[in-house]
Design a protein around this motif. Structure first.
Motif, mmCIF file in Angstrom:
data_model
loop_
_atom_site.group_PDB
_atom_site.id
_atom_site.type_symbol
_atom_site.label_atom_id
_atom_site.label_comp_id
_atom_site.label_asym_id
_atom_site.label_seq_id
_atom_site.Cartn_x
_atom_site.Cartn_y
_atom_site.Cartn_z
ATOM 1 N N THR A 47 3.657 -3.404 7.321
ATOM 2 C CA THR A 47 3.508 -2.094 7.958
ATOM 3 C C THR A 47 4.758 -1.227 7.798
ATOM 4 O OG1 THR A 47 4.264 -3.060 10.042
ATOM 5 C CG2 THR A 47 1.888 -2.983 9.660
ATOM 6 N N GLU A 48 5.905 -1.871 7.525
ATOM 7 C CA GLU A 48 7.144 -1.098 7.399
ATOM 8 C C GLU A 48 7.076 -0.091 6.250
ATOM 9 O OE1 GLU A 48 6.946 -4.298 7.714
ATOM 10 O OE2 GLU A 48 8.000 -4.794 9.581
ATOM 11 N N ILE A 49 6.251 -0.394 5.244
ATOM 12 C CA ILE A 49 6.172 0.506 4.088
ATOM 13 C C ILE A 49 5.578 1.853 4.493
ATOM 14 C CG2 ILE A 49 5.104 0.811 1.830
ATOM 15 C CD1 ILE A 49 5.219 -2.175 1.447
ATOM 16 N N GLU A 50 4.426 1.826 5.201
ATOM 17 C CA GLU A 50 3.800 3.091 5.572
ATOM 18 C C GLU A 50 4.582 3.776 6.688
ATOM 19 O OE1 GLU A 50 0.316 0.433 7.367
ATOM 20 O OE2 GLU A 50 -0.027 2.568 7.603
ATOM 21 N N ALA A 106 7.838 3.792 6.990
ATOM 22 C CA ALA A 106 8.951 4.488 6.318
ATOM 23 C C ALA A 106 8.466 5.771 5.666
ATOM 24 C CB ALA A 106 9.570 3.561 5.270
ATOM 25 N N ALA A 107 7.245 5.735 5.094
ATOM 26 C CA ALA A 107 6.690 6.945 4.474
ATOM 27 C C ALA A 107 6.398 8.011 5.521
ATOM 28 C CB ALA A 107 5.419 6.580 3.705
ATOM 29 N N ARG A 108 5.907 7.596 6.704
ATOM 30 C CA ARG A 108 5.646 8.576 7.770
ATOM 31 C C ARG A 108 6.945 9.213 8.259
ATOM 32 N NH1 ARG A 108 1.787 4.612 9.521
ATOM 33 N NH2 ARG A 108 -0.336 5.372 9.136
ATOM 34 N N ILE A 109 7.990 8.404 8.367
ATOM 35 C CA ILE A 109 9.283 8.947 8.796
ATOM 36 C C ILE A 109 9.782 9.991 7.800
ATOM 37 C CG2 ILE A 109 11.707 8.342 9.146
ATOM 38 C CD1 ILE A 109 10.738 5.677 10.293
ATOM 39 N N ASP A 110 9.479 9.750 6.509
ATOM 40 C CA ASP A 110 9.891 10.708 5.472
ATOM 41 C C ASP A 110 9.009 11.943 5.434
ATOM 42 O OD1 ASP A 110 11.967 9.090 4.765
ATOM 43 O OD2 ASP A 110 10.877 8.086 3.133
ATOM 44 N N GLY A 111 7.974 11.987 6.287
ATOM 45 C CA GLY A 111 7.143 13.187 6.364
ATOM 46 C C GLY A 111 5.883 13.164 5.537
ATOM 47 N N ALA A 112 5.501 12.003 5.013
ATOM 48 C CA ALA A 112 4.300 11.928 4.182
ATOM 49 C C ALA A 112 3.046 11.975 5.063
ATOM 50 C CB ALA A 112 4.313 10.643 3.364
ATOM 51 N N SER A 113 2.021 12.644 4.565
ATOM 52 C CA SER A 113 0.744 12.688 5.275
ATOM 53 C C SER A 113 -0.019 11.380 5.028
ATOM 54 C CB SER A 113 -0.084 13.869 4.790
ATOM 55 O OG SER A 113 -0.414 13.707 3.414
ATOM 56 N N TRP A 124 -2.895 10.959 3.626
ATOM 57 C CA TRP A 124 -3.430 10.922 2.262
ATOM 58 C C TRP A 124 -2.329 10.597 1.252
ATOM 59 C CZ3 TRP A 124 -7.717 10.216 -0.166
ATOM 60 C CH2 TRP A 124 -7.839 10.577 -1.512
ATOM 61 N N GLN A 125 -1.118 11.165 1.458
ATOM 62 C CA GLN A 125 -0.010 10.859 0.558
ATOM 63 C C GLN A 125 0.421 9.402 0.692
ATOM 64 O OE1 GLN A 125 2.686 13.909 1.957
ATOM 65 N NE2 GLN A 125 2.247 15.255 0.208
ATOM 66 N N ILE A 126 0.373 8.876 1.908
ATOM 67 C CA ILE A 126 0.707 7.453 2.082
ATOM 68 C C ILE A 126 -0.278 6.578 1.321
ATOM 69 C CG2 ILE A 126 0.812 5.594 3.784
ATOM 70 C CD1 ILE A 126 1.822 7.640 5.795
ATOM 71 N N PHE A 127 -1.561 6.953 1.402
ATOM 72 C CA PHE A 127 -2.581 6.157 0.710
ATOM 73 C C PHE A 127 -2.427 6.241 -0.810
ATOM 74 C CE2 PHE A 127 -6.837 6.338 -1.311
ATOM 75 C CZ PHE A 127 -7.127 4.989 -1.238
ATOM 76 N N VAL A 128 -2.293 7.476 -1.327
ATOM 77 C CA VAL A 128 -2.307 7.667 -2.779
ATOM 78 C C VAL A 128 -0.994 7.242 -3.426
ATOM 79 C CG1 VAL A 128 -2.504 9.394 -4.608
ATOM 80 C CG2 VAL A 128 -4.026 9.495 -2.631
ATOM 81 N N ARG A 129 0.141 7.635 -2.824
ATOM 82 C CA ARG A 129 1.434 7.437 -3.487
ATOM 83 C C ARG A 129 2.136 6.147 -3.093
ATOM 84 N NH1 ARG A 129 4.100 13.539 -3.199
ATOM 85 N NH2 ARG A 129 2.414 14.624 -4.327
ATOM 86 N N VAL A 130 1.802 5.587 -1.928
ATOM 87 C CA VAL A 130 2.544 4.408 -1.461
ATOM 88 C C VAL A 130 1.686 3.147 -1.495
ATOM 89 C CG1 VAL A 130 3.822 3.430 0.485
ATOM 90 C CG2 VAL A 130 3.971 5.883 -0.001
ATOM 91 N N MET A 131 0.516 3.196 -0.850
ATOM 92 C CA MET A 131 -0.273 1.988 -0.680
ATOM 93 C C MET A 131 -1.125 1.653 -1.910
ATOM 94 S SD MET A 131 0.802 1.243 2.303
ATOM 95 C CE MET A 131 -0.279 0.086 3.120
ATOM 96 N N LEU A 132 -1.756 2.680 -2.479
ATOM 97 C CA LEU A 132 -2.664 2.419 -3.604
ATOM 98 C C LEU A 132 -1.975 1.756 -4.800
ATOM 99 C CD1 LEU A 132 -5.577 2.708 -4.506
ATOM 100 C CD2 LEU A 132 -5.041 4.992 -5.375
ATOM 101 N N PRO A 133 -0.760 2.184 -5.203
ATOM 102 C CA PRO A 133 -0.108 1.490 -6.334
ATOM 103 C C PRO A 133 0.160 0.006 -6.066
ATOM 104 C CG PRO A 133 0.927 3.622 -5.952
ATOM 105 C CD PRO A 133 0.000 3.390 -4.792
ATOM 106 N N LEU A 134 0.209 -0.398 -4.808
ATOM 107 C CA LEU A 134 0.502 -1.801 -4.495
ATOM 108 C C LEU A 134 -0.730 -2.701 -4.589
ATOM 109 C CD1 LEU A 134 2.880 -1.252 -1.431
ATOM 110 C CD2 LEU A 134 3.511 -1.725 -3.809
ATOM 111 N N VAL A 135 -1.920 -2.118 -4.728
ATOM 112 C CA VAL A 135 -3.139 -2.930 -4.803
ATOM 113 C C VAL A 135 -3.866 -2.717 -6.129
ATOM 114 C CG1 VAL A 135 -3.433 -2.941 -2.298
ATOM 115 C CG2 VAL A 135 -4.538 -1.163 -3.649
ATOM 116 N N THR A 136 -3.135 -2.264 -7.149
ATOM 117 C CA THR A 136 -3.784 -2.017 -8.440
ATOM 118 C C THR A 136 -4.335 -3.303 -9.062
ATOM 119 O OG1 THR A 136 -1.588 -2.135 -9.444
ATOM 120 C CG2 THR A 136 -2.476 0.054 -8.991
#
Length: 283
Positions: free
Chosen positions: A173-176, A178-185, A187-199
């Protein structure tokens, strides 16, 4: 002293040799049908009739030419891709979205909704295929590529969602956060952070779904009754008569049917292995 220390080594070597013999036997058992199809497809008609189970007694491309031209397998290859590729894309996209929502997004009734989706795994297709036929006819989707693709996609969504959800659940959970703290929405968390990790999981699901849809026989036969979009699996029926079987062209058609999926599996083998070994079946 030497005798006592040598016995465990001999036992381990004997056990290893036994495992290798079992694996070798299973490999021969699995490969023999493929070799038999290849051999029969490349034999002349005379050799097929005189010795149907003989391996590589002659070499000829007549059966392949007959299957491709007379049997119209060129059109069937295109139809198989038109049925398999869109339905696979639908399954992967919706399963990825659903798996992420069920794994990472808290909302009321999330567990109940997930179990309702997974319930689809327990309902056999044979129990609703006839009502679905009349439903598609009422909606004007019978005998259309859209209707067949929707049916093929619906049969894989439950497993796909269950499969991908396990990958998202394993991510820290620390990954998302950290993305929220950086201001990511979201949808951006899903597309740019989480989705590449489950390719790897999405790739494994894509290959598995494509193979399932490519080999599907019942859905095209039921929901494409005019035969205008007949795929390879139903096209093999052309070489079957009431009391006779055209073995050579039938083997050539079977070879044309399995070649694309074999190539796909060989190309994607590493990703498929990584996907299944990453813990997708943990539930």
């Amino acid at each position: 002293m030497t005798t006592y220390t040598a016995r465990p080594v001999l036992r381990r070597q004997a056990a290893l040799g036994g495992k290798h013999l079992i694996l070798l036997g299973l490999s021969v058992l699995m490969l023999f049908p493929l070799v038999l199809i290849l051999s029969t497809a490349l034999k002349t008609d005379e050799d097929v009739r005189s010795n149907p189970f003989g391996l590589f007694s002659s070499v000829s491309s007549d059966n392949l030419v007959t299957a491709w031209t007379v049997g119209n397998f060129g059109d069937y290859v295109l139809n198989s891709f038109l049925l398999s590729v869109p339905s696979t894309v639908i399954v992967v996209v919706l399963s990825t979205l659903g798996g992420y929502a069920f794994a990472r997004l808290p909302f009321p009734g999330r567990s109940l909704a997930f179990y309702l989706v997974v319930l689809g795994l327990l309902v056999p297709f044979f129990t609703y295929m006839i009502p679905l036929y009349f439903q598609l006819r009422g909606m004007g989707l019978l005998n259309t590529l859209l209707g067949a693709n929707l049916v093929l996609a619906s049969t894989g969504l439950s497993f796909g969602t269950f499969f991908i959800r396990a990958f998202f659940t394993d991510l820290p959970t620390e990954i998302e956060e950290a993305a929220r703290i950086d201001g990511a929405s979201e949808w951006q968390i899903f597309v740019r952070v989480m989705l590449p990790l489950v390719t790897s999981g999405a790739g494994a699901l894509a290959v598995f779904t494509f193979l399932q849809n490519w080999n599907n026989f019942l859905v095209p036969l039921l929901y494409l009754p005019s035969g205008s979009y007949r795929p390879l699996t139903t096209g093999l029926y052309l070489f079957l008569g009431g009391r006779s079987v055209d073995i050579g062209p039938l083997a050539a058609g079977a070879l044309i049917t399995i070649l694309p999926v074999m190539v796909l599996f060989v190309v994607m083998q590493r990703q498929v292995t990584q996907g299944f070994l990453s813990g997708a079946v943990k539930g």
